[in-house]
Design a protein around this motif. Structure first.
Motif, PDB file in Angstrom:
ATOM      1  N   SER A 232      -6.208  -7.249  28.038  1.00  0.00           N
ATOM      2  CA  SER A 232      -5.792  -6.912  26.680  1.00  0.00           C
ATOM      3  C   SER A 232      -4.718  -7.871  26.206  1.00  0.00           C
ATOM      4  O   SER A 232      -3.883  -8.303  26.995  1.00  0.00           O
ATOM      5  N   ALA A 233      -4.753  -8.181  24.900  1.00  0.00           N
ATOM      6  CA  ALA A 233      -3.684  -8.990  24.301  1.00  0.00           C
ATOM      7  C   ALA A 233      -2.758  -8.103  23.480  1.00  0.00           C
ATOM      8  O   ALA A 233      -1.965  -8.579  22.685  1.00  0.00           O
ATOM      9  N   GLY A 234      -2.880  -6.806  23.690  1.00  0.00           N
ATOM     10  CA  GLY A 234      -2.062  -5.842  22.948  1.00  0.00           C
ATOM     11  C   GLY A 234      -0.600  -5.909  23.343  1.00  0.00           C
ATOM     12  O   GLY A 234      -0.228  -6.620  24.270  1.00  0.00           O
ATOM     13  N   ASN A 235       0.237  -5.124  22.662  1.00  0.00           N
ATOM     14  CA  ASN A 235       1.682  -5.265  22.905  1.00  0.00           C
ATOM     15  C   ASN A 235       2.069  -4.792  24.300  1.00  0.00           C
ATOM     16  O   ASN A 235       1.569  -3.805  24.822  1.00  0.00           O
ATOM     17  N   THR A 236       2.955  -5.556  24.925  1.00  0.00           N
ATOM     18  CA  THR A 236       3.260  -5.411  26.348  1.00  0.00           C
ATOM     19  C   THR A 236       3.771  -4.020  26.711  1.00  0.00           C
ATOM     20  O   THR A 236       3.313  -3.429  27.695  1.00  0.00           O
ATOM     21  N   GLY A 237       4.713  -3.524  25.936  1.00  0.00           N
ATOM     22  CA  GLY A 237       5.300  -2.225  26.243  1.00  0.00           C
ATOM     23  C   GLY A 237       4.240  -1.137  26.248  1.00  0.00           C
ATOM     24  O   GLY A 237       4.179  -0.306  27.164  1.00  0.00           O
ATOM     25  N   ALA A 238       3.389  -1.141  25.212  1.00  0.00           N
ATOM     26  CA  ALA A 238       2.335  -0.140  25.096  1.00  0.00           C
ATOM     27  C   ALA A 238       1.339  -0.285  26.241  1.00  0.00           C
ATOM     28  O   ALA A 238       0.944   0.697  26.872  1.00  0.00           O
TER      29      ALA A 238
END
Lengths: 375, 375
Positions: free
Chosen positions: A117-123
């Motif tokens: 995933s390239a989604g936000n790291t924290g999430a």
């Protein structure tokens, strides 16, 4: 959290090993979503004739991939945005592409072997941790990535930001997991480990670092890791060791500092070569050389960070990745899954728990509450 | 150590202000000793028609400077070597050039206004601290230096390695001292301050960093500093703030990481341009442009770190400095002394102690024992 010794069964390779390696891809994540992830998946499939992909995205958003070979599309109705707080990703968007993609790597009979995933790291870290849980003996997952080095190879580094306050035991866990990663992806069975410090001497550093040095020396004496000793910031790029271990605060600052310097130098070079008609002419002549230089340090080649310590493989691409960068993240995840990274981490931690006096690895989990547990 | 409020008299400018600015120079320090320091001093004197120097070295070693104008030579029988442990510098070599040079800036009627040495950092900090003592309100001196930034200016950063375990109060002290340094050397009376962190949001970071954020916001509200907020590693080179504050461990890792990356990139560029006869030809054409680029990021231009928080000004040159780099360290020390850096730090700390609720600045000194006190 209680960490129990791993049962032997858990260390055995799961049944899914007999089929081709399959990745689940959060196609909606990152700054660009499917416009980047789909072209990357297409090239990846062409290069890896054995690989299979589970593409996760909003209904209709991945239509063009429907006819591709070795691909299955799974719908998810929501998307975790880059600015979404962890709580939203974790508690509100329960049908996000990120979450559904991670779900594909859960359990011994999971449909996929690694998730990207390239989604936000924290999430991503929070959802992955919530869904997959940590491995026995690990109480804090870490983020590991690579940086180019002087030997034209790369140095693996962790943690890069998941854990801001680390104990010596955490750093030992990172060393063990990181060694498994380098062994799996680079084929080095006994990678050298450096402890990031502000001097080479063992008396240097903070109290935690000095204690970590003790633990790492003990683990080295037990044959669990190949500990080189302390290293300094410049050793990352010198390639003094295969692996550099540090807490997430220091690792993140080092990574961002390097990114910032590289970006400034690259801008300066551009400015110098476009200053006058004469320098522009020089740029034309120097172009092929500069291009070669640029390719050599192209950060896209190093895209794809591993979230280590979970009961499932998750890889994180940079949010701003283009298709080439995202494809590299897919390749790293593929190599890790193919080389059974999960089992390797599991085995190494298991051996460490049985070997180290007083179970230094696991001890911490019973004593120190993890500040990320609430997340 | 007990920190008492500064008496008004201590803040007044000392009598020595009415004579030309005078530096004391440890001519034996560094990797090269007088072969580098003397040529640097000669050029410095030529460029600064008002400046005076006290040159400290072994008897006879500085003979060539005996006839120079505005110079006085002071003998010292010993030299602190680059590998000497702190204890040797502190307790054995009591007549070292380093120690004698520092002695010149001690007290209100000191012969010199600032001391410059390229000797080893640990020894220099320990001897300076032992001889000069810390200022009222400061319990840990810090090392501050500059890095180039995108705006073709530079970003001042501290601490760069003197303090490995810092409290929030120490970071506040660094912010106040650093602001005084930027005001003195760059003429910016209210320099912007960034707190080095792993994200811009106030909820990010370790417990100490979050507490430091609170203190810095309070100090900002009181008009003591111009606090911008959290910054990340890449902001150092973006030049987001004039000053970046961090603990010595993180600062040292960031500095060394940047040095390591710069060195690797510079080697790669050299390799690319010397690869074939064709690329060597390209190098000839590109040479003036590359030279301009190189000058722009030349680390020698940024040489000269300030030891802040002591009752006397001491500047540290890189041990491997050449004459150009050492001359820059001399110039930085000269500018700082000319612009009354010591009084400025003193005044700002004094105001902070009187302004901040519960004396946040000084409170720490009574509670936390300094691990460096024993050194």
């Amino acid at each position: 959290m209680t960490t129990l010794p791993a049962s032997p069964a858990a260390v055995d390779a799961p049944a899914r090993q007999n089929r081709p390696v399959r990745l689940s891809v959060d196609c909606m994540g990152g700054d660009h979503g499917p416009s980047v992830t789909l072209p990357a998946c297409k090239v990846f499939l062409a290069k890896h004739a054995e690989a299979e992909l589970i593409l996760v995205g909003k209904p209709g958003a991945l239509a063009e991939a429907a006819a591709w070979p070795r691909v299955r599309i799974v719908d998810a109705s929501e998307v975790v945005e880059m600015h979404d707080p962890v709580e939203i990703a974790l508690r509100k968007k329960r049908d996000s592409s990120m979450r559904v993609a991670i779900q594909q790597v859960k359990g011994d009979d999971a449909p996929a072997d690694a998730c990207v995933s390239a989604g936000n790291t924290g999430a991503l870290m929070a959802v992955a941790r919530y869904l997959l849980k940590t491995l026995d003996g690990i109480d804090r997952p870490a983020i590991a990535s690579v940086m180019p080095n002087q030997h034209d190879g790369y140095t693996t580094m962790l943690d890069l930001g998941a854990n801001v306050d680390c104990s010596a035991e955490h750093l030992l866990q990172f060393a063990i997991m990181g060694s498994a990663l380098v062994a799996a992806v680079d084929g080095k069975e006994a990678p050298t480990v450096g402890l990031l410090n502000i001097g080479e001497e063992t008396i240097k550093g903070s109290e935690v670092i000095k204690q970590a040095g003790e633990l790492l020396r003990t683990a080295h004496a037990s044959g669990l890791i190949n500990f080189h000793g302390n290293v300094e910031g410049n050793d990352i790029f010198k390639g003094t060791t295969d692996l550099v271990v540090c807490d997430g605060f220091v690792g993140n600052v080092a990574l961002k500092t390097a990114e910032g310097l590289a970006s400034m130098l690259s801008n300066f070079i551009k400015q110098e070569f476009t200053r006058t008609p004469l320098t522009k002419l020089a740029a034309l002549v120097a172009m092929p050389v500069l291009k070669h230089f640029k390719d050599r340090v192209d950060h896209r080649r190093y895209n794809g960070a591993a979230l280590l310590g979970l009961r499932g493989l998750v890889f994180k691409s940079h949010g701003s990745a283009d298709a080439l960068a995202f494809e590299n993240a897919l390749s790293r995840a593929y190599d890790a899954a193919r080389n059974r990274l999960l089992d390797r981490v599991h085995q190494r931690i298991d051996v460490a728990m049985k070997t180290l006096p007083g179970s230094a690895v696991a001890a911490v989990a019973d004593v120190v509450p993890s500040p990320r547990q609430a997340a």
